[in-house]
Design a protein around this motif. Structure first.
Motif, short mmCIF file in Angstrom:
data_model
loop_
_atom_site.label_atom_id
_atom_site.label_comp_id
_atom_site.label_asym_id
_atom_site.label_seq_id
_atom_site.Cartn_x
_atom_site.Cartn_y
_atom_site.Cartn_z
N GLU A 1 -16.37 1.97 -17.06
CA GLU A 1 -17.55 2.01 -16.21
C GLU A 1 -17.16 1.58 -14.80
O GLU A 1 -16.49 0.57 -14.61
N SER A 2 -17.55 2.36 -13.82
CA SER A 2 -17.17 2.05 -12.44
C SER A 2 -18.25 2.51 -11.48
O SER A 2 -19.11 3.32 -11.83
N ILE A 3 -18.19 1.97 -10.27
CA ILE A 3 -19.07 2.37 -9.18
C ILE A 3 -18.18 2.87 -8.05
O ILE A 3 -17.24 2.20 -7.64
N ASP A 4 -18.47 4.05 -7.56
CA ASP A 4 -17.67 4.62 -6.48
C ASP A 4 -17.86 3.84 -5.19
O ASP A 4 -18.81 3.07 -5.03
N SER A 5 -16.95 4.05 -4.26
CA SER A 5 -17.07 3.43 -2.95
C SER A 5 -18.38 3.87 -2.31
O SER A 5 -18.91 4.95 -2.58
N TYR A 6 -18.89 3.02 -1.44
CA TYR A 6 -20.26 3.17 -0.93
C TYR A 6 -20.23 3.02 0.57
O TYR A 6 -19.72 2.03 1.10
N ASP A 7 -20.77 4.02 1.28
CA ASP A 7 -20.75 4.00 2.74
C ASP A 7 -22.14 4.30 3.28
O ASP A 7 -22.83 5.21 2.78
N LEU A 8 -22.53 3.55 4.29
CA LEU A 8 -23.80 3.76 4.97
C LEU A 8 -23.56 3.85 6.47
O LEU A 8 -22.75 3.10 7.03
N PRO B 1 -27.42 5.65 -11.76
CA PRO B 1 -27.59 4.26 -12.20
C PRO B 1 -26.26 3.61 -12.52
O PRO B 1 -25.35 4.24 -13.08
N ILE B 2 -26.14 2.37 -12.16
CA ILE B 2 -24.88 1.65 -12.32
C ILE B 2 -24.63 1.33 -13.79
O ILE B 2 -23.59 1.66 -14.34
N THR C 1 -26.42 3.48 22.97
CA THR C 1 -26.40 4.25 21.73
C THR C 1 -25.36 3.62 20.82
O THR C 1 -24.20 3.44 21.21
N SER C 2 -25.77 3.26 19.60
CA SER C 2 -24.88 2.49 18.74
C SER C 2 -24.87 3.06 17.33
O SER C 2 -25.91 3.40 16.76
N LEU C 3 -23.67 3.15 16.77
CA LEU C 3 -23.47 3.64 15.40
C LEU C 3 -22.79 2.55 14.59
O LEU C 3 -21.74 2.04 15.00
N ARG C 4 -23.38 2.19 13.46
CA ARG C 4 -22.79 1.18 12.57
C ARG C 4 -22.34 1.84 11.27
O ARG C 4 -23.05 2.68 10.72
N TRP C 5 -21.19 1.41 10.78
CA TRP C 5 -20.63 1.93 9.52
C TRP C 5 -20.42 0.74 8.58
O TRP C 5 -19.70 -0.19 8.90
N ARG C 6 -21.08 0.80 7.43
CA ARG C 6 -20.93 -0.23 6.41
C ARG C 6 -20.22 0.36 5.20
O ARG C 6 -20.62 1.41 4.69
N HIS C 7 -19.19 -0.32 4.73
CA HIS C 7 -18.36 0.22 3.65
C HIS C 7 -18.15 -0.82 2.56
O HIS C 7 -17.86 -1.99 2.83
N LEU C 8 -18.27 -0.38 1.30
CA LEU C 8 -17.91 -1.16 0.13
C LEU C 8 -16.94 -0.33 -0.70
O LEU C 8 -17.20 0.84 -0.98
N ASP C 9 -15.84 -0.93 -1.09
CA ASP C 9 -14.89 -0.25 -1.97
C ASP C 9 -15.49 -0.06 -3.36
O ASP C 9 -16.41 -0.79 -3.77
N GLY C 10 -14.94 0.87 -4.11
CA GLY C 10 -15.36 1.06 -5.49
C GLY C 10 -15.00 -0.14 -6.35
O GLY C 10 -14.05 -0.87 -6.08
N VAL C 11 -15.77 -0.37 -7.40
CA VAL C 11 -15.55 -1.50 -8.31
C VAL C 11 -15.67 -1.01 -9.75
O VAL C 11 -16.30 0.01 -10.03
N PHE D 1 -11.42 -15.23 -15.50
CA PHE D 1 -12.00 -13.94 -15.16
C PHE D 1 -11.69 -13.64 -13.70
O PHE D 1 -11.97 -14.44 -12.82
N GLU D 2 -11.10 -12.49 -13.46
CA GLU D 2 -10.82 -12.03 -12.10
C GLU D 2 -11.91 -11.04 -11.69
O GLU D 2 -12.16 -10.06 -12.38
N CYS D 3 -12.56 -11.33 -10.56
CA CYS D 3 -13.72 -10.54 -10.16
C CYS D 3 -13.51 -9.72 -8.90
O CYS D 3 -14.42 -8.98 -8.50
N ALA D 4 -12.37 -9.84 -8.24
CA ALA D 4 -12.11 -9.00 -7.07
C ALA D 4 -11.92 -7.57 -7.55
O ALA D 4 -11.01 -7.27 -8.31
N GLY D 5 -12.80 -6.71 -7.11
CA GLY D 5 -12.76 -5.32 -7.54
C GLY D 5 -13.61 -5.03 -8.76
O GLY D 5 -13.53 -3.93 -9.31
N PHE D 6 -14.45 -6.02 -9.17
CA PHE D 6 -15.22 -5.85 -10.40
C PHE D 6 -16.69 -6.20 -10.17
O PHE D 6 -17.07 -6.79 -9.16
#
Length: 979
Positions: free
Chosen positions: A896-903, A933-934, A878-888, A846-851
């Protein structure tokens, strides 16, 4: 001209764009020599002779050296990141690192154990070695895993993350790498506190702390004592729209619908007698033999999904926590640089999990004379007619044979309170032997005792007796409709369970490190360094369940047998560091080896080793690489755990509609005991009434060690023509063989029915001869699982880190002090994250990178990064943080997929004076929730990656709450004062 965009080129482009946009994270590539750092002389407290010579020890080695570069890539998170992140618990910062896949967290309710764990590279929390001040820390259970809740975040100086196996340096468990939490010394008195609150006005978290530090005897020693109190309020799944309804998959349409559990508070009955269809229908059962007491005392046909029970609202989304932490550390030079040191920590940690009321399932014959008082006259008459219509021995026996499914709401919710009392005591001495040699000897003892109190359980035997009166000890109970059980009836079968768990660790270590005099390779080279040492460790743990859990006579929380065991290991190890300088170039060779003798017969003698090279052809460029062979010995739970019950989500191949056209699987199912008429009816059905199937599993004392091979190679760029810029890129590849796993239920199904397809094979032994008359696995005849060294898994990818700082010639808030812009970026490209549950079958991979989901569990995005931009204007930051997750995508279901996620997170820090600092800000600035919902909570997500193998969390609350933000916009304010 055509262009070909590879993943690597896209990674480089994305990162350079991010750097140019000035959005990065506070981290470093190498450790710095901070004389206020408790661990400059890691693994012991700093020694005066070495301080004078500027020697340090970096994480991943035990050799004191003058330079901070190593062949092993090290990412460093500084204390400023914790302050600007508005967090108190360590987990909340660590899980944002791209090298980490979240383990259990404050949002892990089911499953969850009240702990916060660290899962480096997604290879499992038990394969990540956690150190504090360069030494092993206290574990919290029979799995010998560190609870991050026990580490005082307000005293952190930095956190070092080292990739790859480090067993040659630190011993067992470091297959994925090492994470070292460095605590700082305190000079004077520090007082501080923090308060967090979501925009919705819930989930309050507050913390207060104090520390006192002082120098002793004109600087010959130092002592620091500290105390902290932390309190976190709960949030329920019903408090957020995305999690307020348990979603199920519609097998016909492949969409999500409101659903839940087939065990409702009204009570569902499945008729199991032999009366003809007309009598069943007249008694209130549907054509599928299912009925529900929609009106108290009156049965009607059970209909899905309308009659499913929505368990979501009463489950915790954020677990409540209360923590008391006290401790101290000190060192004193008794003369000649010989320094005694000690560390003491005590933690009282209380974390509760809250589940919906107990679902109980029993097969019984209901005596009509006993239950008639709870039924309407017409219903009692219908049941008597049904009894009269039965044949054979069942005819007119005054009993209706049914399966009872009921949610015991009258008992209250299932609350599991873990109260862990942990302490760690360490004492040692370090100092010089000669001008070239130092020694360090220490002993530590750590113990965690967990008292677990469970509310809401039910005794199965007492519940059955309340229905049947067979034991003659219980009053009749009324389950025939919602809210019908009286307090007296509840007290007849409800039980409170109390379990105990203890985990201990003892370590004795002795190290000699230094140089071979002035011997060096080359006239301008630093001397050749080495470390030589020995270590003894003993681990032990036990779990003592309540009598109801031990006997299995319980429903609510999972039953389990006692666990008890221990083992020890004797080790010798050595390291060598050979620096060579020629002209402006520098070459550094490193090697390490460790011999370990385990008391475990199946492990015995093992040898681990590592080698590295670092080449600096010019001051601007460093090339580095390392190869390591590491091991992990099995833990107490894997070896000695008593038989325990679990309820994994899975789809029985004999219930799966997708197999309806597969003649081979059809025959296998019939041969395994499934009536042909019940095949492939989906979930719920007679073959599989629920998406979760009870299984039994336990320990295996014959387990041997896991082994890993890992290598890394990379480059560090510090261009002289761009002052303040550092770029590092490292490729990592880790592969683990003989991995210990209890094959997950879904994977076991797949191997037996899809691959082996032979019921006589060992891979199918857990499924043969145990199905009931309907062809189902039930709680009285569950499939069996056991652990073995049969799996393999691995990860590979690239870590990229960029740090850039520059002074700027203007000010916004003040015309005094420093004006500076700091930019940082830490990102990971996951090339591969694979596992083979049965390594003997390489095609079953099972390959899980991207899943996510399916056989992969927690999302593993191909790209993940955290970045920060901080503008320092005198006393104001003054500080700004950017957190990113690619879509899976969902593993096994690309539709079924989850879009990329940014905070985005915004923080401010104001140094009102040299003594007083105020921090405030908002995390998740744009209130980005997992509003879509995922996937469903049961049918489509099997969540069966095998948490015993990889340590991933299951999908909960219609999302992955440890990966995606479930709080929403969250405000924080903190203050600290020093005097």
């Amino acid at each position: 001209m055509s262009y070909r965009f590879t993943k690597a080129s896209l990674l480089t482009g994305t990162i350079m764009a991010g750097a140019m946009m000035a959005a990065p994270l506070a981290a470093q590539t190498t450790a710095t020599n901070n004389t206020d750092d408790l661990t400059d002389q890691e693994p012991a407290l700093q020694a005066a002779p070495d301080e004078a010579e500027g020697l340090i020890v970096v994480t991943g080695s035990r050799i004191a050296r003058r330079n901070v570069e190593t062949a092993a890539p090290i990412a460093v998170v500084n204390d400023e990141e914790f302050k600007l992140s508005g967090t108190v618990n360590v987990e909340n910062v660590i899980n944002t690192l791209p090298q980490v896949v979240p383990g259990t967290t404050s949002f892990s309710n089911n499953p969850g154990n009240g702990a916060a764990t660290l899962n480096l590279r997604g290879l499992g929390s038990n394969r990540t070695l956690v150190l504090v001040n360069g030494r092993r820390y206290l574990s919290y259970d029979t799995n010998q895993i560190v609870d991050l809740n026990t580490i005082p975040s307000f005293l952190l100086d930095s956190v070092d993350v080292v990739t790859g196996g480090a067993s040659a340096v630190y011993g067992s468990d470091a297959l994925a790498g090492v994470v070292n939490f460095r605590l700082r010394k305190v000079d004077g008195v520090e007082l501080g506190g923090q308060y967090n609150l979501t925009e919705r006005g819930d989930g309050a978290r507050y913390e207060v702390h104090g520390a006192i530090g002082t120098s002793l005897a004109d600087g010959r020693g130092n002592a620091t004592v500290f105390a902290e109190y932390y309190n976190r309020k709960p949030i329920f799944q019903g408090d957020r729209g995305f999690s307020s309804v348990a979603l199920n998959g519609d097998n016909n349409a492949g969409t999500l619908v409101a659903g839940g559990s087939s065990l409702p508070p009204e009570t569902r009955l499945t008729y199991q007698g032999n009366a003809p269809s007309a009598a069943r229908l007249a008694a209130g059962f549907g054509a599928n033999n299912l009925g529900i007491f929609g009106t108290p005392g009156q049965l009607r046909p059970y209909v899905t999904p309308q009659d499913l029970y929505n368990y979501a609202p009463v489950n915790y989304l954020q677990l409540p926590q209360e923590r008391y932490l006290i401790g101290g550390y000190a060192d004193f030079d008794v003369g000649g640089g010989n320094t005694f040191y000690t560390e003491v920590t005590f933690v009282n940690n209380r974390v509760a999990a809250e589940l919906a009321a107990t679902p109980i399932l029993v097969n019984v014959g209901l005596p009509l004379d006993r239950i008639g008082q709870f039924l309407t006259a017409s219903q009692l008459a219908a049941f008597r007619a049904l009894d009269a219509a039965e044949t054979g021995t069942q005819a007119g026996d005054g009993v209706v044979n049914v399966q009872v499914r009921r949610r015991l709401e009258e008992v209250g919710g299932r609350n599991n309170l873990d109260e862990r009392n942990a302490f760690r005591v360490l004492g040692g001495v370090t100092g010089p032997i000669t001008d070239y040699l130092n020694y360090d000897v220490y002993y530590q003892f750590a113990r965690t005792r967990n008292f677990q109190t469970q509310q809401g359980n039910a005794s199965t035997s007492r519940f059955i007796d309340g229905l049947t009166g067979n034991l003659g000890t219980s009053i009749p109970i009324n389950i025939f409709g919602a809210n019908q059980l009286t307090d007296a009836q509840v007290n007849a079968f409800a039980v409170q369970a109390q379990n105990g768990e203890t985990s201990t660790l003892q370590v004795t270590s002795a190290v000699i490190s230094g140089t071979f005099g002035d011997f060096a390779i080359g006239a301008n080279s630093a001397p050749v360094g080495f470390a030589l040492g020995t270590e003894y460790r003993k681990v032990s743990a036990d779990f003592t369940p309540d009598q109801f859990l031990a006997s299995g006579d319980v429903q609510g929380f999972n039953a389990g047998q006692p666990t008890s065991g221990s083992y020890d290991v004797k080790e010798v190890f050595a390291e060598l560091n050979i620096p060579i300088e020629f002209g402006s170039a520098r070459l550094e060779l490193t090697g390490a080896g460790r011999y370990s003798d385990y008391s475990l017969e199946a492990v015995g003698d093992v040898f681990t080793y590592a080698g590295g090279v670092e080449f600096q052809p010019i001051p601007d460029v460093i090339l580095r690489g390392q190869y390591q062979r590491a091991i992990r010995a099995p833990n107490i739970a894997e070896l000695f755990q008593g038989a325990a019950v679990n309820f994994p989500g899975a789809i029985d191949p004999c219930a799966d509609r997708a197999n309806a056209g597969n003649a081979t699987i059809r025959q296998l199912c019939v041969n395994s005991g499934v009536p042909a008429g019940n095949l492939f009816q989906g979930v719920p059905s007679l073959v599989q009434p629920d998406s979760q199937i009870q299984t039994n599993f336990g320990g295996n004392p014959n387990l041997s060690e896991e082994t890993s091979t890992s290598y890394t190679f990379g480059v560090v760029l510090q261009p002289s023509f761009v002052p303040g810029l550092t770029i590092t890129a490292d490729y990592f590849d880790i592969e683990i063989e003989d991995a210990i796993t209890t094959i997950s239920l879904q994977t076991a199904f797949d191997i037996c029915f899809d691959q082996v397809q032979n019921l006589a094979s060992p891979q199918c032994s857990g499924f043969v001869g145990i199905r009931d008359a309907n062809g189902a696995f039930t709680r009285t005849n569950p499939p069996l699982q056991g652990g073995a060294n049969i799996a393999s898994l691995g990860v590979s990818g690239i870590d990229l880190e960029i740090n850039y700082g520059l002074d700027i010639p203007f000010s916004v808030f003040t015309d005094t002090g420093e004006q500076r812009l700091d930019l940082s970026f830490l990102g990971t490209w996951n090339e591969s994250s694979f596992f083979r549950p049965d390594a003997s079958n390489p095609t079953n991979e099972f390959e899980c990178a991207g899943f996510f989901g399916g056989n992969c569990g927690e999302p593993t995005p191909e790209f993940k990064w955290t970045s920060r931009a901080s503008f320092i204007d005198g006393p104001i930051t003054t500080s700004l943080r950017w957190r990113h997750l690619d879509g899976v995508e969902q593993e096994g279901n690309p539709a079924e997929s989850i879009d990329s996620y940014d905070l985005l997170d915004l923080a401010f820090s104001f140094a009102a004076s040299e003594r007083f600092v105020l921090n405030f800000g908002v995390n998740n600035l744009f209130d980005t929730l997992p509003t879509t919902p995922i996937l469903d909570a049961g049918l489509n997500v099997t969540n069966d990656v095998n948490s015993l193998l990889l340590g991933f969390e299951q999908e909960q609350a219609n999302t992955y709450p440890s990966t995606f933000d479930v709080l929403g916009r969250d405000f924080f304010i903190s203050a600290s004062y020093r005097f």
